[in-house]
Write a protein that holds these residues in place. Sequence first.
Motif, short mmCIF file in Angstrom:
data_model
loop_
_atom_site.label_atom_id
_atom_site.label_comp_id
_atom_site.label_asym_id
_atom_site.label_seq_id
_atom_site.Cartn_x
_atom_site.Cartn_y
_atom_site.Cartn_z
N PRO A 91 -4.29 9.86 5.76
CA PRO A 91 -4.42 11.16 5.10
C PRO A 91 -3.36 11.36 4.02
CG PRO A 91 -3.32 11.41 7.22
CD PRO A 91 -3.72 9.97 7.12
N GLY A 92 -3.65 12.24 3.08
CA GLY A 92 -2.65 12.64 2.10
C GLY A 92 -2.51 11.70 0.92
N GLU A 93 -1.45 11.94 0.14
CA GLU A 93 -1.21 11.18 -1.07
C GLU A 93 -0.51 9.86 -0.76
OE1 GLU A 93 0.91 14.20 -3.29
OE2 GLU A 93 -0.91 14.63 -4.45
N ILE A 94 -0.68 8.89 -1.66
CA ILE A 94 -0.23 7.52 -1.43
C ILE A 94 0.62 7.05 -2.60
CG2 ILE A 94 -0.97 5.12 -1.09
CD1 ILE A 94 -1.83 6.92 1.20
N VAL A 95 1.71 6.33 -2.29
CA VAL A 95 2.42 5.53 -3.28
C VAL A 95 2.20 4.07 -2.90
CG1 VAL A 95 4.65 4.88 -4.27
CG2 VAL A 95 4.17 7.27 -3.74
N LEU A 96 1.58 3.29 -3.78
CA LEU A 96 1.31 1.88 -3.52
C LEU A 96 2.46 1.03 -4.06
CD1 LEU A 96 -2.48 1.47 -4.39
CD2 LEU A 96 -1.44 1.61 -2.13
N VAL A 97 2.85 0.03 -3.28
CA VAL A 97 3.95 -0.86 -3.65
C VAL A 97 3.46 -2.29 -3.48
CG1 VAL A 97 6.39 -1.38 -3.33
CG2 VAL A 97 5.49 0.85 -2.61
N GLY A 98 3.43 -3.07 -4.56
CA GLY A 98 2.90 -4.43 -4.49
C GLY A 98 3.86 -5.45 -5.06
N HIS A 99 4.11 -6.51 -4.32
CA HIS A 99 4.99 -7.59 -4.77
C HIS A 99 4.17 -8.80 -5.20
CE1 HIS A 99 7.67 -11.19 -3.73
NE2 HIS A 99 8.18 -10.67 -4.82
N SER A 100 4.54 -9.40 -6.33
CA SER A 100 3.95 -10.65 -6.79
C SER A 100 2.42 -10.49 -6.92
CB SER A 100 4.35 -11.78 -5.83
OG SER A 100 4.08 -13.04 -6.37
N TRP A 101 1.63 -11.31 -6.20
CA TRP A 101 0.17 -11.17 -6.25
C TRP A 101 -0.29 -9.83 -5.70
CZ3 TRP A 101 -3.26 -12.68 -9.26
CH2 TRP A 101 -4.62 -12.79 -8.92
N GLY A 102 0.56 -9.18 -4.93
CA GLY A 102 0.25 -7.82 -4.48
C GLY A 102 0.21 -6.81 -5.62
N GLY A 103 0.83 -7.15 -6.77
CA GLY A 103 0.78 -6.25 -7.92
C GLY A 103 -0.63 -6.04 -8.43
N PRO A 104 -1.35 -7.11 -8.79
CA PRO A 104 -2.75 -6.92 -9.21
C PRO A 104 -3.62 -6.29 -8.13
CG PRO A 104 -1.97 -9.08 -9.92
CD PRO A 104 -0.89 -8.50 -9.05
N ILE A 105 -3.38 -6.61 -6.87
CA ILE A 105 -4.17 -6.01 -5.79
C ILE A 105 -3.98 -4.50 -5.78
CG2 ILE A 105 -4.50 -5.88 -3.29
CD1 ILE A 105 -3.49 -8.79 -3.13
N THR A 106 -2.74 -4.04 -5.87
CA THR A 106 -2.49 -2.60 -5.84
C THR A 106 -3.02 -1.91 -7.09
OG1 THR A 106 -0.23 -2.96 -6.70
CG2 THR A 106 -0.48 -2.73 -4.32
#
Length: 281
Positions: A91-106
């Motif tokens: 629930p609620g608002e989200i801050v996404l944090v992505g490292h390396s290949w996680g960057g394009p995913i986020t």
Amino acid sequence: MTHSQGEPHIVSTRDGRHLHAQRREGPATATAVFESGLAANRSYWALVQQHLAGPSIVYDRSGLGRSAPATGPRRLRDLAEDLVDVIDAIPGEIVLVGHSWGGPITRLAAARRRDRVVGLVLVDPSDEGCDLVFGRPARIAEAVGQIGSAALARLGLLATAYRSTLGALPEDARQDMRTEGFTVATTKTRKAELAAVVADLRSLRETPPDLGGIGVTVISGALNSAGMGAKVRAAVTEAHRASAARAGGRHVLAPNSGHMVPVTDPALVADEVRRHFTRSL
């Protein structure tokens, strides 16, 4: 709380798979959701979580950590769809944090949930704006890395290549990573995720995700590291700077870090996450 990364939590995907997650509770703010790099599990984020008071969630992509493998290809869009399912379970608002290949995913997931995602922190991300990622030397390095990782995993020696990373983590996260992060199954997932990296980056270059309205921070490691010498580091950092400028966001250098910023500059990453918490209030 019995584990430094939070209590166990299961997320069901739209096609019925179960993803293993851990959730830390905290004062009511946006929830930080962490996406790891290529073939990396949830344990890499333990130090960053410790610097955050607000709620946070880490999880294992299919085939990593405690999440069962998926059938079929693991294209970037498939990984992003799984992250969307994680977002939809919170629930609620989200801050996404992505490292390396996680960057394009986020980035892809954030574009799908612009009504929910208030901030995006890209930590030394893979960036299609860097021409070097399309070159033959990068492809050779990836292939050699895959062969080497698979061989070390079969011998039970892969963890030795990550001694400094393991040593920095809290004891419980260290044991989780030692047990789950260096298996033969992990290297098979790495191979599946790696298979379409070039095609997926070309697709991002041709059709970048629309992040309008989402605050963006791009963090670059300031130091050279294994597989990222001075020439590559300079090119990647310049691509990060340009990406942050296009998004109207911040570009930040992590002074103690090569590529493994979540482990070597966790407080800096947490500070950038908190900036987006503040925007959401």
